[in-house]
Design an enzyme around this catalytic site. Structure first.
Site, PDB file in Angstrom:
ATOM      1  N   CYS A 118     -47.778 -22.556 -16.802  1.00 50.84           N
ATOM      2  CA  CYS A 118     -49.173 -22.129 -17.050  1.00 50.84           C
ATOM      3  C   CYS A 118     -50.076 -23.274 -17.571  1.00 50.84           C
ATOM      4  O   CYS A 118     -49.981 -23.513 -18.810  1.00 50.84           O
ATOM      5  CB  CYS A 118     -49.319 -21.024 -17.891  1.00 50.84           C
ATOM      6  SG  CYS A 118     -51.089 -20.595 -18.373  1.00 50.84           S
ATOM      7  N   CYS A 136     -52.751 -22.603 -20.220  1.00 54.40           N
ATOM      8  CA  CYS A 136     -52.374 -22.326 -21.369  1.00 54.40           C
ATOM      9  C   CYS A 136     -52.061 -23.705 -22.113  1.00 54.40           C
ATOM     10  O   CYS A 136     -52.102 -24.026 -23.304  1.00 54.40           O
ATOM     11  CB  CYS A 136     -51.016 -21.432 -21.505  1.00 54.40           C
ATOM     12  SG  CYS A 136     -51.010 -20.084 -20.455  1.00 54.40           S
ATOM     13  N   ASP A 137     -51.153 -24.338 -21.382  1.00 52.39           N
ATOM     14  CA  ASP A 137     -50.569 -25.871 -21.826  1.00 52.39           C
ATOM     15  C   ASP A 137     -51.286 -27.259 -21.427  1.00 52.39           C
ATOM     16  O   ASP A 137     -50.860 -28.098 -22.064  1.00 52.39           O
ATOM     17  CB  ASP A 137     -49.155 -25.615 -21.593  1.00 52.39           C
ATOM     18  CG  ASP A 137     -48.387 -24.440 -22.054  1.00 52.39           C
ATOM     19  OD1 ASP A 137     -48.818 -24.015 -23.140  1.00 52.39           O
ATOM     20  OD2 ASP A 137     -47.566 -23.947 -21.376  1.00 52.39           O
TER      21      ASP A 137
END
Ligand code: NDP
Length: 315
Positions: free
Chosen positions: A140, A143-144
């Site tokens: 992701c 997200c990261d």
């Protein structure tokens, strides 16, 4: 003393656009739905940055914001939205039994499965090692990606997700190397063009990952091989992103519900009905073709209407 068995008219499993839309429709039809959010409240959209193609948002909306709004909309009409996941089901009889985290038992007149799908990984031991360590492997980018600001990253995949995530990473990272296993992309032309035009994205075709390299704590590179020339090389990176598709979250249903070879629920054509009367499906758990928020929401609506008609016919 064991907990009392709860009885519900309509249980919805999953909290993506499909589940929340089913909850909105079921609540407005006085079915007093109970929705369990599952392992990833809000579903896959919580890991999506800008949603620009959902009708009604001319300026776009972030995935998490959209899910907050959908939850609020379902609760406004009385849907009970609960944290927790369903660990087991028994669909033998007309009353459908489900268990929340192997403890609480619920008896449901109707069940709407909206459990979605989850990211796939390559399955290399080195990839899994750094994934479990939280040391540089991710599925992701939204997200990261932030953790790899001004650093070099690698992303595997050639579909729309990989292109979208590579482009997202290119705005954060100093360089993004895309590993495409064939000599062409699977993604739509517009997405591929966007990636090709981005200066700090390098595309390596016919390239497979042999190993994710690291220093025991975090990723330091990826060893890759060109499948045409046989040439191997090491690409420096601190983040290794995987965007190679998804697996439907349907394992707990396999003893009861008809699934296809890849685990997607087989619905009755043109409806949300499954092979079990009173159990309906919506969203990505049965859709490997479209997989869009809007199509998931549409099938959530269908499932609630089908459940309502089923209940009406029973009474
Ligand atoms: P896809 O299934 O479309 O693509 C998966 C990609 O991963 C393919 O290119 C595939 O390669 C590659 N792949 C699979 N396994 C491996 C492996 N072991 N090693 C290397 N590469 C591998 O999945 P997506 O998640 O990209 O997209 C899913 C659906 O969602 C699609 O319908 C897509 O159009 C849609 N989508 C739409 C978006 C948008 O419109 N904004 C954004 C994101 C997704 P190969 O091509 O060789 O099979």
């Amino acid at each position: 003393m064991s907990e009392e068995i709860e009885k519900v008219k309509c249980l919805i499993i999953g909290s993506g656009p499909a589940g929340y839309t089913a909850a909105i429709y079921a609540a407005r039809a006085n079915m007093t739905p109970v929705l369990y959010q599952g392992m990833q409240p809000g579903g896959q959209l919580t890991t999506t940055n800008d949603v620009e193609n959902f009708p009604g948002y001319p300026d776009g909306v972030t995935g998490p914001e959209m899910m907050i709004q959908l939850q609020a909309q379902s609760e406004r009409f009385g849907a009970a939205v609960r944290t927790g996941w369903i660990s087991k089901v028994d669909f033998t009889g007309p009353i459908h039994k489900v268990w929340v985290e192997d403890k609480k038992e619920i008896h449901c007149e109707t069940v709407i499965i909206s459990t979605g799908a989850e990211a796939k990984y390559l399955g290399l031991p080195s990839e899994q090692k750094y994934l479990e360590l939280g040391g540089g492997v991710s599925a992701c980018a939204v997200c990261d990606g932030f953790f790899y600001r001004n650093q070099e990253t690698v992303i595997v995949g050639a579909g729309d997700s990989a292109c979208e995530e590579a482009h997202y990473l290119s705005n954060i990272c100093s360089k993004v190397t895309m590993l495409v296993r064939r000599d062409e992309f699977r993604a739509s032309k517009i997405m591929v063009e966007r990636v090709k035009k981005t200066e700090n994205i390098e595309i390596l075709y016919n390239t497979n990952t042999l190993e994710v390299l690291g220093d025991g704590e975090g990723v330091t590179g990826a060893k890759v091989k060109n499948s045409v020339t046989g040439e191997e090389q090491v690409i420096q990176c601190t983040g290794f992103f995987v965007a190679i598709g998804h697996k439907p979250n349907t394992d707990i249903f396999k003893s009861w519900i008809d699934l296809d070879q890849t685990g997607y629920i087989i619905g009755k054509p043109g409806s949300s009905k499954t092979n079990v009367p009173g159990v309906f499906v919506s969203g990505d758990a049965s859709d490997k073709e479209y997989r869009q928020a809007i199509t998931a929401a549409g099938t959530g609506c269908m499932a609630a209407l089908d459940a309502e008609r089923y209940l009406a016919a029973q009474n």
